[in-house]
Write an enzyme that holds these catalytic residues in place. Sequence first.
Site, PDB file in Angstrom:
ATOM      1  N   GLU A 180      -0.797  -2.475 -10.046  1.00 25.40           N
ATOM      2  CA  GLU A 180      -0.739  -3.333  -8.865  1.00 25.40           C
ATOM      3  C   GLU A 180       0.593  -4.079  -8.759  1.00 25.40           C
ATOM      4  OE1 GLU A 180      -2.719  -3.464  -6.366  1.00 25.40           O
ATOM      5  OE2 GLU A 180      -4.350  -2.229  -7.159  1.00 25.40           O
TER       6      GLU A 180
ATOM      7  N   HIS B 182       1.845   2.092  -3.508  1.00 25.43           N
ATOM      8  CA  HIS B 182       0.912   2.908  -4.285  1.00 25.43           C
ATOM      9  C   HIS B 182       1.174   4.391  -4.034  1.00 25.43           C
ATOM     10  CE1 HIS B 182      -1.641  -0.012  -6.220  1.00 25.43           C
ATOM     11  NE2 HIS B 182      -1.880  -0.649  -5.079  1.00 25.43           N
TER      12      HIS B 182
ATOM     13  N   GLU C 129       0.835  -1.206   0.000  1.00 27.39           N
ATOM     14  CA  GLU C 129       0.000   0.000   0.000  1.00 27.39           C
ATOM     15  C   GLU C 129       0.870   1.257   0.000  1.00 27.39           C
ATOM     16  OE1 GLU C 129      -2.953  -0.251  -0.751  1.00 27.39           O
ATOM     17  OE2 GLU C 129      -3.385  -2.337  -0.287  1.00 27.39           O
TER      18      GLU C 129
END
Length: 368
Positions: free
Chosen positions: A263, A229, A226
Amino acid sequence: MKFTAGVAALAGGVLAAGMAVGPAGAAVPGNVCVRGTLAFDAVDSETAGKPTVTSFARNANWELWGRTTASGPESRLATGLTSYKDGTFNACHTTDGKPVTQLRVKFLSSSTKTWRVVSDAKTLQEYSFFSASNPGSAAVQNIGTVKVPAEMALAWKTVDATNKLWWKRANTQTPCWTRNESAGQCTALTYVWKNDGKKGSWWDGGTGYVHLAGLDPRSQHLVLHEAGHFFMGRLYQGNAPYVTNCATHPMEKRTSATCALWEGFPDAVAAYAMEDRRYVYSDSSFVDFDKPAGWESGDQVEGRVVGALLDLWAKGGPDGGTWDRTIEAMITSHPGTFRDYWLTARPKAGLPVTGQARTLIENRTIRY
């Protein structure tokens, strides 16, 4: 939201303003000091069986609080960071001959103003707690190991895990996450986490915040995915690429070329930061990127993209055993797919696309 990075080199253990120590952590004459080690107990999903282990809380913010008059209010006397090596702290205040009483240390779920864990996306309140109070004196007061309260432990695990990405961010030019930002204009990585037992984490492209579900920080890979990202967003200067067919994205199946990179790059961020070749979930199950049996083929498959990136960055690989020039390629070209990365971003960054490099991606079933 912008923050000033409080320390230029967290990896080097640089002291924050207000922290006065002598050689080897000794108290400076005329100071009062509280010394100890900050640690936390948390489930380790990266280890089979998910044992609860004790770990150091490194590069975590602390504040020294105390009273400078017998009946006066408590005030903050100094600030600093726990050691980047072992979570130790030596919180000192220069007394100037004035008495200091009821010293105690406040610990916060943040590291300078560069990353933080908060309980709510609106209030942005960090987690914090105090050590026990100690009578003031001119000597060092060693309070030993201070444990983060169990209900907050995963906040400090998140703070500590983020060091692994910070240390490898490939930016020596500024005290920020990427060279796109300069000192005084750094964007902080903000995690929103509650100990609510839930699962399901995501990065919010609107606020730029990472939302971590209650048990998910048990996995450092998940936290760093995360964070990846967020990192990718900063490399792209806040302009996330347009992504399709990505509501669900099984690593072994085709989704879209945009989803596979969007991703896949954060998956690779986590593996690279962890010096691992896996993606580990909070329940300790994992994907091994070197065992793609039965996976679908091509650059629309997330796991294939991850494996290709890790192979390119690996020791003995065509990129010199580092991802540094890929980070530069992401900054300068903002590729939206692995094809864009391969055909445009890599040549522009001076990275090879023939020979060993081409063989590696073809072994991952990616062919151009």
